[in-house]
Design a protein around this motif. Structure first.
Motif, PDB file in Angstrom:
ATOM      1  N   ASN A 259       0.835  -1.212   0.000  1.00  0.00           N
ATOM      2  CA  ASN A 259       0.000   0.000   0.000  1.00  0.00           C
ATOM      3  C   ASN A 259       0.866   1.259   0.000  1.00  0.00           C
ATOM      4  N   LEU A 260       1.962   1.173   0.836  1.00  0.00           N
ATOM      5  CA  LEU A 260       2.850   2.326   0.882  1.00  0.00           C
ATOM      6  C   LEU A 260       3.521   2.533  -0.470  1.00  0.00           C
ATOM      7  N   ARG A 261       3.900   1.510  -1.140  1.00  0.00           N
ATOM      8  CA  ARG A 261       4.517   1.653  -2.470  1.00  0.00           C
ATOM      9  C   ARG A 261       3.516   2.215  -3.475  1.00  0.00           C
ATOM     10  N   ILE A 262       2.261   1.748  -3.361  1.00  0.00           N
ATOM     11  CA  ILE A 262       1.239   2.305  -4.291  1.00  0.00           C
ATOM     12  C   ILE A 262       1.029   3.797  -4.002  1.00  0.00           C
ATOM     13  N   GLY A 263       0.912   4.086  -2.657  1.00  0.00           N
ATOM     14  CA  GLY A 263       0.710   5.507  -2.294  1.00  0.00           C
ATOM     15  C   GLY A 263       1.883   6.373  -2.711  1.00  0.00           C
ATOM     16  N   LEU A 264       3.130   5.788  -2.535  1.00  0.00           N
ATOM     17  CA  LEU A 264       4.322   6.547  -2.933  1.00  0.00           C
ATOM     18  C   LEU A 264       4.326   6.779  -4.439  1.00  0.00           C
ATOM     19  N   GLY A 265       3.868   5.798  -5.172  1.00  0.00           N
ATOM     20  CA  GLY A 265       3.846   5.957  -6.623  1.00  0.00           C
ATOM     21  C   GLY A 265       2.837   7.028  -7.049  1.00  0.00           C
ATOM     22  N   ASN A 266       1.694   7.024  -6.387  1.00  0.00           N
ATOM     23  CA  ASN A 266       0.680   8.033  -6.703  1.00  0.00           C
ATOM     24  C   ASN A 266       1.178   9.430  -6.333  1.00  0.00           C
ATOM     25  N   ALA A 267       1.843   9.468  -5.123  1.00  0.00           N
ATOM     26  CA  ALA A 267       2.340  10.782  -4.673  1.00  0.00           C
ATOM     27  C   ALA A 267       3.417  11.290  -5.622  1.00  0.00           C
ATOM     28  N   GLN A 286       5.353  22.045  -2.877  1.00  0.00           N
ATOM     29  CA  GLN A 286       5.998  21.684  -1.616  1.00  0.00           C
ATOM     30  C   GLN A 286       5.155  20.704  -0.826  1.00  0.00           C
ATOM     31  N   SER A 287       3.802  20.912  -0.865  1.00  0.00           N
ATOM     32  CA  SER A 287       2.924  19.980  -0.157  1.00  0.00           C
ATOM     33  C   SER A 287       3.016  18.582  -0.770  1.00  0.00           C
ATOM     34  N   ALA A 288       3.015  18.501  -2.099  1.00  0.00           N
ATOM     35  CA  ALA A 288       3.131  17.191  -2.770  1.00  0.00           C
ATOM     36  C   ALA A 288       4.502  16.583  -2.500  1.00  0.00           C
ATOM     37  N   ALA A 293       7.917  12.605   0.454  1.00  0.00           N
ATOM     38  CA  ALA A 293       8.987  12.306   1.418  1.00  0.00           C
ATOM     39  C   ALA A 293       8.450  11.502   2.599  1.00  0.00           C
ATOM     40  N   LYS A 294       7.268  11.855   3.069  1.00  0.00           N
ATOM     41  CA  LYS A 294       6.677  11.131   4.193  1.00  0.00           C
ATOM     42  C   LYS A 294       6.390   9.682   3.812  1.00  0.00           C
ATOM     43  N   LEU A 295       5.796   9.467   2.643  1.00  0.00           N
ATOM     44  CA  LEU A 295       5.504   8.089   2.221  1.00  0.00           C
ATOM     45  C   LEU A 295       6.802   7.283   2.033  1.00  0.00           C
ATOM     46  N   ARG A 296       7.874   7.979   1.557  1.00  0.00           N
ATOM     47  CA  ARG A 296       9.129   7.260   1.380  1.00  0.00           C
ATOM     48  C   ARG A 296       9.714   6.862   2.734  1.00  0.00           C
ATOM     49  N   ASP A 298       8.000   6.340   5.474  1.00  0.00           N
ATOM     50  CA  ASP A 298       7.157   5.241   5.999  1.00  0.00           C
ATOM     51  C   ASP A 298       7.502   3.921   5.310  1.00  0.00           C
ATOM     52  N   LEU A 299       7.729   3.968   4.019  1.00  0.00           N
ATOM     53  CA  LEU A 299       8.072   2.736   3.291  1.00  0.00           C
ATOM     54  C   LEU A 299       9.402   2.163   3.767  1.00  0.00           C
ATOM     55  N   ASN A 300      10.425   3.063   3.919  1.00  0.00           N
ATOM     56  CA  ASN A 300      11.730   2.573   4.385  1.00  0.00           C
ATOM     57  C   ASN A 300      11.640   2.003   5.798  1.00  0.00           C
ATOM     58  N   GLU A 301      10.802   2.712   6.616  1.00  0.00           N
ATOM     59  CA  GLU A 301      10.628   2.206   8.004  1.00  0.00           C
ATOM     60  C   GLU A 301       9.966   0.845   7.999  1.00  0.00           C
ATOM     61  N   GLN A 302       8.931   0.656   7.179  1.00  0.00           N
ATOM     62  CA  GLN A 302       8.265  -0.644   7.108  1.00  0.00           C
ATOM     63  C   GLN A 302       9.182  -1.726   6.529  1.00  0.00           C
ATOM     64  N   LEU A 303      10.009  -1.314   5.553  1.00  0.00           N
ATOM     65  CA  LEU A 303      10.966  -2.289   5.020  1.00  0.00           C
ATOM     66  C   LEU A 303      11.951  -2.743   6.097  1.00  0.00           C
ATOM     67  N   SER A 304      12.404  -1.752   6.895  1.00  0.00           N
ATOM     68  CA  SER A 304      13.335  -2.103   7.977  1.00  0.00           C
ATOM     69  C   SER A 304      12.667  -2.995   9.016  1.00  0.00           C
ATOM     70  N   LEU A 305      11.421  -2.641   9.362  1.00  0.00           N
ATOM     71  CA  LEU A 305      10.694  -3.465  10.357  1.00  0.00           C
ATOM     72  C   LEU A 305      10.468  -4.886   9.828  1.00  0.00           C
ATOM     73  N   THR A 306      10.109  -4.967   8.566  1.00  0.00           N
ATOM     74  CA  THR A 306       9.859  -6.311   7.992  1.00  0.00           C
ATOM     75  C   THR A 306      11.140  -7.122   7.956  1.00  0.00           C
ATOM     76  N   SER A 307      12.261  -6.482   7.608  1.00  0.00           N
ATOM     77  CA  SER A 307      13.540  -7.213   7.585  1.00  0.00           C
ATOM     78  C   SER A 307      13.916  -7.687   8.974  1.00  0.00           C
ATOM     79  N   ARG A 308      13.706  -6.773   9.976  1.00  0.00           N
ATOM     80  CA  ARG A 308      14.021  -7.188  11.344  1.00  0.00           C
ATOM     81  C   ARG A 308      13.108  -8.321  11.821  1.00  0.00           C
ATOM     82  N   SER A 309      11.844  -8.296  11.415  1.00  0.00           N
ATOM     83  CA  SER A 309      10.922  -9.384  11.826  1.00  0.00           C
ATOM     84  C   SER A 309      11.330 -10.726  11.196  1.00  0.00           C
TER      85      SER A 309
END
Length: 468
Positions: A259-267, A286-288, A293-296, A298-309
């Motif tokens: 979902n984050l990758r889809i949202g990042l792609g849309n953003a 700037q808002s876009a 940047a926020k979605l990126r 979040d995506l990197n954070e989720q990738l890190s969490l998934t790798s750690r899990s």
């Protein structure tokens, strides 16, 4: 001396032969008539030979029957049976017998032994040729006494056989009793060692425990194999997750990351659209850009969490595999200990079984021997008891006369020969020729009426030549 000379001597001494014969016959007849009459009573017994050894219980082969019969005959004629007869008839207590004993032996020895010798001398034991029947005969001057003694010998022989059979049984029974006590103590000791071993090791049933522990060992082996397979898979995913997020199936399969990758792609698409219409300093741009940047992040954070899990899952699986491996090693040691315990306990159980088997066999044989030792049954049965003889058995006058005739003839012949040797005479031509050592040329037959010359010197020979 040839047969002709012997016949001539006997013919010349026939009076001596006849005289000796008549004298022997006369003396034998007188002695036979003057001898007291003797009576003989016979009792027959039947031997029922079983041939069972009293100690082992084995049946002896039938070819020992001749030896058995000879043994029984020796037992009947033994001093032991004779003493039993004396005690049964109370012969040693008779004053007349004691007086005869003192006169015969001068008081040396015992009355019972002296009477036993007298009875055995008048005892006659005759076995049958083709059967197991034995005839016991006793001779004496009193018909009632000989019948009583014959029956007493039969009865006491039967009692003696019972005693000879029972005594070995009783000795064997005492032996079995002693062995039974020893084997019972051995059995109790073996059972005590087995019980103590079970209590020390907490064993209720070795086979059931071994089956449970073996099944548990098999389950742990299967769990270890499954855990190793899972650990290998988790380790592989961990390496993929750490090496690159795009190559990790766990990362790609996470729905939040998708979902984050889809949202990042849309953003990013929106940012690109806004960048075409507006400048970088425009608030919408700037808002876009801030949203991208926020979605990126979040995506990197989720990738890190998934790798750690994924790494944590591999660690957990590794710990689980180590635990299963340790439990498997412990279970294997326990099974080996149970096998050793089972082997040691098997030795103890075999000792108990061997002691129990020996005790049972000995107790059974001891009981059988004890029962046989208490049995008063004899293998001997009285077939025909002795009866009081109505006619005397001796002296046998006719038989004695026949023997006296034979003996008289032999003595007569012997007397004639002895007298002839003491007074040697010429009985034939060979006697003259042997005595003079010269050949004989002729003889003169004085019995013929007419003289006939038979040689040159025949007429010069005397009628009755005699050697001096």
């Amino acid at each position: 001396m040839n047969l002709t000379q012997l016949l001539l001597i006997l013919r010349a001494r026939k009076k001596i032969v006849l005289g000796v014969l008549l004298a022997v016959v006369l003396v034998t007849t007188v002695v036979s008539l003057l001898l007291p009459k003797t009576y003989k009573a016979n009792s027959t017994v039947l031997l029922n030979y079983k041939g069972v050894d009293p100690l082992t219980g084995m049946t002896m082969p039938g070819n020992l029957m001749p030896g058995y019969m000879a043994t029984q005959i020796d037992i009947i004629g033994s001093k032991n049976v004779a003493l039993r007869v004396i005690d049964r008839m109370q012969l040693a207590n008779s004053p007349a017998v004691i007086e005869q004993f003192n006169e015969a032996t001068g008081g040396q020895g015992t009355v019972r032994d002296w009477l036993a010798g007298l009875l055995l001398r008048k005892l006659d034991v005759t076995p049958s040729r083709e059967s197991s029947v034995v005839e016991i005969g006793f001779s004496g001057s009193d018909p009632q006494f000989v019948a009583a003694v014959a029956n007493a010998f039969a009865e006491e022989y039967m009692h003696a056989t019972v005693q000879l059979k029972v005594d070995p049984m009783r000795r064997a029974s005492n032996y079995f009793d002693q062995q039974t006590k020893v084997l019972r103590d051995n059995l109790e000791k073996a059972q005590s060692r087995l019980s103590k071993y079970q209590q020390e090791h907490g064993i209720v049933s070795v086979d059931n425990r071994l089956d449970v522990e073996s099944n548990r060992l098999n389950d742990l082996s299967a769990q270890l194999v499954a855990a190793q397979a899972q650990l290998m898979e988790a380790t592989s995913r961990q390496r993929m997750a750490q090496g690159g997020s795009d190559a990790s199936p766990d990362v790609n399969a996470n729905p939040l990351i998708q979902n984050l990758r889809i949202g990042l792609g849309n953003a990013e698409a929106k940012l690109a659209e806004v960048g075409q219409r507006l400048g970088r300093n425009h608030p919408q741009y700037q808002s876009a850009q801030a949203e991208v940047a926020k979605l990126r992040r979040d995506l990197n954070e989720q990738l890190s969490l998934t790798s750690r899990s994924v790494g944590a899952n591999a660690t957990v699986l590794a710990q689980r595999e180590a635990q299963i491996r340790a439990a498997l090693a412990e279970q294997k040691a326990k099974v080996l200990e149970l096998n050793r315990t089972r082997d040691e306990m098997g030795v103890l159980m075999k000792d108990v079984e061997s002691a129990q088997r020996a005790f049972d066999v000995t107790a059974q044989r001891g009981s059988q021997t004890r029962i046989e030792g208490q049995a008063e049954q004899s293998d001997v049965a009285i077939l025909n008891p002795a009866v009081v003889p109505s006619e005397p058995d001796g002296p046998k006058v006719f038989r004695n006369l026949l023997l006296s005739v034979f003996l008289g003839i032999m003595l007569g012949f012997g007397a004639a020969l002895v007298i002839e040797l003491l007074d040697r005479r010429v009985r034939s031509e060979s006697d003259l020729s042997d005595s003079l050592g010269i050949p004989m040329l002729g003889t003169v037959d004085w019995k013929n009426s007419a003289r006939r010359r038979t040689g040159v010197l025949g007429s010069l020979m005397p009628r009755r030549p005699r050697l001096t």
